[in-house]
Design a protein around this motif. Structure first.
Motif, PDB file in Angstrom:
ATOM      1  N   SER A  20      16.072 -17.777 -16.767  1.00  0.00           N
ATOM      2  CA  SER A  20      17.048 -18.522 -17.574  1.00  0.00           C
ATOM      3  C   SER A  20      17.388 -17.777 -18.864  1.00  0.00           C
ATOM      4  CB  SER A  20      16.523 -19.920 -17.891  1.00  0.00           C
ATOM      5  OG  SER A  20      15.316 -19.849 -18.638  1.00  0.00           O
ATOM      6  N   GLU A  21      16.520 -16.865 -19.281  1.00  0.00           N
ATOM      7  CA  GLU A  21      16.756 -16.084 -20.498  1.00  0.00           C
ATOM      8  C   GLU A  21      17.458 -14.761 -20.203  1.00  0.00           C
ATOM      9  OE1 GLU A  21      12.958 -15.629 -22.406  1.00  0.00           O
ATOM     10  OE2 GLU A  21      12.624 -17.791 -22.514  1.00  0.00           O
ATOM     11  N   TRP A  22      17.654 -14.452 -18.955  1.00  0.00           N
ATOM     12  CA  TRP A  22      18.261 -13.173 -18.566  1.00  0.00           C
ATOM     13  C   TRP A  22      19.777 -13.215 -18.718  1.00  0.00           C
ATOM     14  CZ3 TRP A  22      16.039 -10.086 -13.908  1.00  0.00           C
ATOM     15  CH2 TRP A  22      14.678  -9.850 -14.099  1.00  0.00           C
ATOM     16  N   LEU A  23      20.337 -12.037 -18.889  1.00  0.00           N
ATOM     17  CA  LEU A  23      21.787 -11.890 -18.880  1.00  0.00           C
ATOM     18  C   LEU A  23      22.276 -12.097 -17.441  1.00  0.00           C
ATOM     19  CD1 LEU A  23      22.136  -8.668 -21.074  1.00  0.00           C
ATOM     20  CD2 LEU A  23      22.687 -11.007 -21.750  1.00  0.00           C
ATOM     21  N   PRO A  24      23.524 -12.482 -17.268  1.00  0.00           N
ATOM     22  CA  PRO A  24      24.071 -12.623 -15.906  1.00  0.00           C
ATOM     23  C   PRO A  24      24.050 -11.270 -15.171  1.00  0.00           C
ATOM     24  CG  PRO A  24      25.551 -13.597 -17.527  1.00  0.00           C
ATOM     25  CD  PRO A  24      24.492 -12.869 -18.293  1.00  0.00           C
ATOM     26  N   ASN A  31       8.805 -10.670 -12.200  1.00  0.00           N
ATOM     27  CA  ASN A  31       7.456 -10.635 -12.796  1.00  0.00           C
ATOM     28  C   ASN A  31       7.297  -9.515 -13.817  1.00  0.00           C
ATOM     29  OD1 ASN A  31       7.600  -8.630 -10.840  1.00  0.00           O
ATOM     30  ND2 ASN A  31       5.442  -8.802 -10.300  1.00  0.00           N
ATOM     31  N   LYS A  32       8.216  -8.567 -13.830  1.00  0.00           N
ATOM     32  CA  LYS A  32       8.183  -7.495 -14.831  1.00  0.00           C
ATOM     33  C   LYS A  32       9.287  -7.659 -15.871  1.00  0.00           C
ATOM     34  CE  LYS A  32       5.722  -4.049 -12.321  1.00  0.00           C
ATOM     35  NZ  LYS A  32       4.711  -3.363 -13.065  1.00  0.00           N
ATOM     36  N   GLY A  33      10.158  -8.644 -15.692  1.00  0.00           N
ATOM     37  CA  GLY A  33      11.253  -8.842 -16.638  1.00  0.00           C
ATOM     38  C   GLY A  33      12.284  -7.733 -16.561  1.00  0.00           C
ATOM     39  N   MET A  34      12.387  -7.110 -15.417  1.00  0.00           N
ATOM     40  CA  MET A  34      13.202  -5.910 -15.261  1.00  0.00           C
ATOM     41  C   MET A  34      14.082  -6.018 -14.029  1.00  0.00           C
ATOM     42  SD  MET A  34      13.061  -2.897 -13.212  1.00  0.00           S
ATOM     43  CE  MET A  34      11.390  -2.625 -12.730  1.00  0.00           C
ATOM     44  N   ILE A  35      15.235  -5.375 -14.092  1.00  0.00           N
ATOM     45  CA  ILE A  35      16.130  -5.276 -12.953  1.00  0.00           C
ATOM     46  C   ILE A  35      16.460  -3.797 -12.759  1.00  0.00           C
ATOM     47  CG2 ILE A  35      18.177  -5.720 -14.369  1.00  0.00           C
ATOM     48  CD1 ILE A  35      19.327  -7.252 -11.894  1.00  0.00           C
ATOM     49  N   LYS A  36      16.429  -3.380 -11.495  1.00  0.00           N
ATOM     50  CA  LYS A  36      16.613  -1.962 -11.168  1.00  0.00           C
ATOM     51  C   LYS A  36      17.888  -1.817 -10.343  1.00  0.00           C
ATOM     52  CE  LYS A  36      12.830  -0.002  -9.935  1.00  0.00           C
ATOM     53  NZ  LYS A  36      11.650   0.508  -9.214  1.00  0.00           N
ATOM     54  N   LYS A  80       7.338   4.736 -12.376  1.00  0.00           N
ATOM     55  CA  LYS A  80       6.690   3.492 -12.785  1.00  0.00           C
ATOM     56  C   LYS A  80       7.769   2.456 -13.102  1.00  0.00           C
ATOM     57  CE  LYS A  80       3.748   1.680 -16.431  1.00  0.00           C
ATOM     58  NZ  LYS A  80       4.002   1.550 -17.843  1.00  0.00           N
ATOM     59  N   SER A  81       7.530   1.208 -12.682  1.00  0.00           N
ATOM     60  CA  SER A  81       8.439   0.119 -13.024  1.00  0.00           C
ATOM     61  C   SER A  81       8.092  -0.360 -14.425  1.00  0.00           C
ATOM     62  CB  SER A  81       8.297  -1.038 -12.027  1.00  0.00           C
ATOM     63  OG  SER A  81       8.752  -0.653 -10.766  1.00  0.00           O
ATOM     64  N   GLU A  82       9.054  -0.236 -15.334  1.00  0.00           N
ATOM     65  CA  GLU A  82       8.842  -0.627 -16.728  1.00  0.00           C
ATOM     66  C   GLU A  82       8.869  -2.144 -16.864  1.00  0.00           C
ATOM     67  OE1 GLU A  82       8.034   1.557 -19.036  1.00  0.00           O
ATOM     68  OE2 GLU A  82       8.268   3.242 -17.652  1.00  0.00           O
ATOM     69  N   LYS A  83       8.419  -2.638 -18.012  1.00  0.00           N
ATOM     70  CA  LYS A  83       8.392  -4.070 -18.275  1.00  0.00           C
ATOM     71  C   LYS A  83       9.487  -4.441 -19.276  1.00  0.00           C
ATOM     72  CE  LYS A  83       3.532  -5.007 -17.414  1.00  0.00           C
ATOM     73  NZ  LYS A  83       3.467  -6.143 -16.532  1.00  0.00           N
ATOM     74  N   GLY A  84      10.136  -5.567 -18.950  1.00  0.00           N
ATOM     75  CA  GLY A  84      11.142  -6.103 -19.846  1.00  0.00           C
ATOM     76  C   GLY A  84      10.527  -7.108 -20.810  1.00  0.00           C
ATOM     77  N   THR A  85      11.378  -7.786 -21.581  1.00  0.00           N
ATOM     78  CA  THR A  85      10.891  -8.694 -22.616  1.00  0.00           C
ATOM     79  C   THR A  85      10.622 -10.112 -22.130  1.00  0.00           C
ATOM     80  OG1 THR A  85      13.176  -9.123 -23.267  1.00  0.00           O
ATOM     81  CG2 THR A  85      11.990  -7.431 -24.499  1.00  0.00           C
ATOM     82  N   SER A  86      11.251 -10.531 -21.011  1.00  0.00           N
ATOM     83  CA  SER A  86      11.077 -11.911 -20.554  1.00  0.00           C
ATOM     84  C   SER A  86      11.064 -11.980 -19.030  1.00  0.00           C
ATOM     85  CB  SER A  86      12.208 -12.793 -21.087  1.00  0.00           C
ATOM     86  OG  SER A  86      12.113 -14.091 -20.541  1.00  0.00           O
ATOM     87  N   ALA A  88      16.564  -9.520 -19.850  1.00  0.00           N
ATOM     88  CA  ALA A  88      16.975 -10.448 -20.905  1.00  0.00           C
ATOM     89  C   ALA A  88      17.926  -9.807 -21.908  1.00  0.00           C
ATOM     90  CB  ALA A  88      15.745 -10.989 -21.630  1.00  0.00           C
ATOM     91  N   THR A  89      17.701  -8.540 -22.235  1.00  0.00           N
ATOM     92  CA  THR A  89      18.493  -7.896 -23.292  1.00  0.00           C
ATOM     93  C   THR A  89      19.509  -6.890 -22.762  1.00  0.00           C
ATOM     94  OG1 THR A  89      16.944  -6.058 -23.601  1.00  0.00           O
ATOM     95  CG2 THR A  89      16.530  -8.090 -24.867  1.00  0.00           C
TER      96      THR A  89
END
Length: 191
Positions: free
Chosen positions: A64-68, A100-105, A54-60, A120-121
């Motif tokens: 623009s709020e994400w880390l580089p 759309n999930k606030g996540m990077i894989k 399952k693709s988890e959800k991030g906070t944002s 974001a975090t």
């Protein structure tokens, strides 16, 4: 139709049956792997997370709020070394951004590992074993290139042979069904 015409058609059907049987025997193992892996791929999203995590959800979801990306990349490599393997440096296969999930894989080459981070975090959301990637590699033959360290040649040979054989099976199978029907019809007409 004459007796001679029926005997020619009967010989043709026997030849087609021979080709069909020999091709089936030779490619039996490849067809078993393709069919089982195809079934598993069809069910991957309905496997309860076993085949496809399952693709988890991030906070944002705001980029623009994400880390580089380079910071997230460094975090993913650190998680890999801390949680999966300290023995060798992992090779990154791809980065899958799911805004759309606030996540990077981060998907790694060896061992079919994936690491999901909050965009974001940078927080670790999930470490996954990517069984669906392994199954896809078995299905399309690219696992042979992986095992023998070739650059796509074995996959091309495997998929060409199995694809052509499936086409040949379809044609000869149709003829094995249609040929005898045609012969019976001709016999009835000639009576």
């Amino acid at each position: 139709m004459t007796q001679n015409g029926n005997s020619k058609q009967a010989r043709a059907i026997r030849s087609v049956r021979r080709v069909h049987r020999i091709t089936g025997i030779v490619l039996f193992v490849a067809f078993v792997f393709m069919s089982i892996s195809g079934l598993l791929l069809g069910w991957k999203k309905n496997s309860g997370g076993f085949i496809l995590a399952k693709s988890e959800k991030g906070t944002s979801t705001e980029l623009s709020e994400w880390l580089p990306i380079d910071s997230l990349n460094a975090i993913a490599f650190q998680v890999f070394r801390d949680s999966i393997s300290t023995v060798k440096m992992p090779e990154l296969n791809r980065i899958d951004v799911r805004q759309n999930k606030g996540m990077i894989k981060f998907v790694f080459e060896e061992g079919y590992w994936g690491i999901q981070l909050d965009g974001a975090t940078g927080e670790l959301l999930q470490i996954e074993r990517r069984w669906s990637d392994l199954i896809e590699n078995v299905h399309d033959g690219s696992i042979l290139d992986h095992w023998f360290h070739t650059n796509g040649g074995l996959k091309l040979i495997y998929s060409s042979i199995t694809g052509l054989a499936l086409l040949l099976f379809s044609i000869t199978g149709f003829w094995l069904w249609y040929g005898p029907k045609r012969m019976r019809k001709r016999k009835q007409i000639s009576k």
